[in-house]
Design a protein around this motif. Sequence first.
Motif, PDB file in Angstrom:
ATOM      1  N   ASN A 366       0.817  -1.206   0.000  1.00  0.00           N
ATOM      2  CA  ASN A 366       0.000   0.000   0.000  1.00  0.00           C
ATOM      3  C   ASN A 366       0.854   1.260   0.000  1.00  0.00           C
ATOM      4  N   ALA A 367       0.292   2.324  -0.534  1.00  0.00           N
ATOM      5  CA  ALA A 367       0.923   3.635  -0.493  1.00  0.00           C
ATOM      6  C   ALA A 367      -0.022   4.596   0.211  1.00  0.00           C
ATOM      7  N   ILE A 368       0.539   5.473   1.056  1.00  0.00           N
ATOM      8  CA  ILE A 368      -0.268   6.525   1.684  1.00  0.00           C
ATOM      9  C   ILE A 368       0.106   7.842   1.013  1.00  0.00           C
ATOM     10  N   VAL A 369      -0.872   8.471   0.400  1.00  0.00           N
ATOM     11  CA  VAL A 369      -0.609   9.695  -0.354  1.00  0.00           C
ATOM     12  C   VAL A 369      -1.161  10.903   0.402  1.00  0.00           C
ATOM     13  N   PHE A 370      -0.495  12.023   0.213  1.00  0.00           N
ATOM     14  CA  PHE A 370      -0.912  13.306   0.776  1.00  0.00           C
ATOM     15  C   PHE A 370      -1.445  14.117  -0.399  1.00  0.00           C
ATOM     16  N   ALA A 371      -2.717  14.507  -0.348  1.00  0.00           N
ATOM     17  CA  ALA A 371      -3.321  15.146  -1.510  1.00  0.00           C
ATOM     18  C   ALA A 371      -4.117  16.383  -1.136  1.00  0.00           C
ATOM     19  N   GLY A 372      -4.021  17.397  -1.979  1.00  0.00           N
ATOM     20  CA  GLY A 372      -4.894  18.558  -1.893  1.00  0.00           C
ATOM     21  C   GLY A 372      -5.942  18.423  -2.975  1.00  0.00           C
ATOM     22  N   ILE A 373      -7.201  18.598  -2.620  1.00  0.00           N
ATOM     23  CA  ILE A 373      -8.308  18.389  -3.565  1.00  0.00           C
ATOM     24  C   ILE A 373      -9.138  19.659  -3.658  1.00  0.00           C
ATOM     25  N   GLN A 374      -9.376  20.122  -4.880  1.00  0.00           N
ATOM     26  CA  GLN A 374     -10.212  21.294  -5.091  1.00  0.00           C
ATOM     27  C   GLN A 374     -11.671  20.932  -4.891  1.00  0.00           C
ATOM     28  N   LEU A 375     -12.377  21.767  -4.123  1.00  0.00           N
ATOM     29  CA  LEU A 375     -13.790  21.533  -3.846  1.00  0.00           C
ATOM     30  C   LEU A 375     -14.653  22.470  -4.679  1.00  0.00           C
TER      31      LEU A 375
END
Length: 505
Positions: A366-375
């Motif tokens: 598994n990979a744990i990703v850090f993400a910014g998501i536009q709402l």
Amino acid sequence: MPDRYIKKILEARVYDVAIETPLDEAKGLSERLENRILLKREDKQPVFSFKIRGAYNKMAQLSQAQRDCGVVAASAGNHAQGLAMSAKYLGVKATIVMPKTTPDVKVNNVRRLGGKVVLHGDAYDDAAAYAQKLVKEKGMTYVHPFDDPDVIAGQGTVAMEILRQESGPIDAIFVPVGGGGLIAGIAAYVKYLRPETKVIGVESEDSACLKAALDAGKRVTLDQVGIFADGVAVAIIGENTFEVAKKYVNEVITVSTDEICAAIKDIYDDTRSICEPAGALGVAGMKKYVAREACREKTLIAIDSGANVNFDRLRHIAERSELGEKREAIIAARIPEKAGSFKKFCSALGKRNITEFNYRYSDDNNAIVFAGIQLTSGGNGRDELLKELRDQAYEVEDLTENEIAKLHVRYMVGGHSPKSLTNEVIYRFEFPERPGALMNFLSKLGGKWNISMFHYRNHGAAYGRVLVGMQVPDSERAQVGEFLSEIGYNYWEETDNTAYKLFLG
């Protein structure tokens, strides 16, 4: 009490140096909030802050003997510039004691205006103590930045202008609060002439000294004061200002750093001017008030109190503004470590854009990703995003409100610590941003326990933010708090922080 201040405000001598600032309609905000939003543009004063009003009015009331002694004040910026300009106009010698952490742009401007600058200590309290020492030793006249009736009256001229400029009904006026001089002057005048108009204070949630005092029924000193909105970073409300505020202020709203940054952007979008964090408090509080009350077609006024912001702080402000506007979410998500996983994750986001994506290989599964998501759907967008991802069997953690995630983790590289690393504890610090401070901090910290992780990033502010990992044996854990207290910096233990555990632990 109000009669006393009304007379003082009407007789206040401010216009020798100050100007009557415009009351501008913020058309973009008005349309978005479905109310008539007006901005009182104190950022247009000659020193880019309302502080010139109170400083000059106090100076104008001094006797010739008091002026001959010279004036002294402690300030980290706006009051200093107002006093220096006032003193220059009146031909009085002014000494301004400023913390060593004061940005050069403010120090240089005080000197340009003719003030003598003395740099002392790392915080306002240190500078204030030294200013009082000069009063005792040299007989100088002290000019308080907010807790003085003449200063309060000078600031009250803001309200006098507002009521003259807007003759129609005003439903509420939103006022930034630090020591309380501005809101005391405004509340005294407005409540005397238009008692139906609400006067609402707005404080940064990490320096809310007026709210704490109103809740306790007396003045209290905050244990810690946040420094992002440095213009209102005050630990205790003034004595004179509290006497007025507790009678005439309707309520106090607190706002977060992200909400302040969003308000700075709102003001820029409507005026093309950039205010300082303290200057945007009124708009930030107004937005929360409108959302809470669901009010429509009201006339609401926010005081844009100042524009003394360092250019290099704009990067940090821009980064946080989308979070404050609830147009971005920061998440941690677990995805399979195999080809096509990233594409599938993007597909799960639907029409939302990824604003940031950080990833480092961890293991074969598994990979744990850090993400910014536009709402795209306003205040409920984050909840909808999390639900959609969880419905598609993704393990997701919401880090949007996590300070470590926003201040540190998103900028760090290196991944998880090796299994051989034991006894790691994590602390977050604020330390004074001045030459030698970082080295001094490291020297004191490094001599006791091994530093296993360190992250520092300059934000253009008076204080630096540091994230530190240290190896501390269980038998010595009790000593850590005692040792860190001796260093004298604000700190928080973050060993159990979710962002740390997911990406660094």
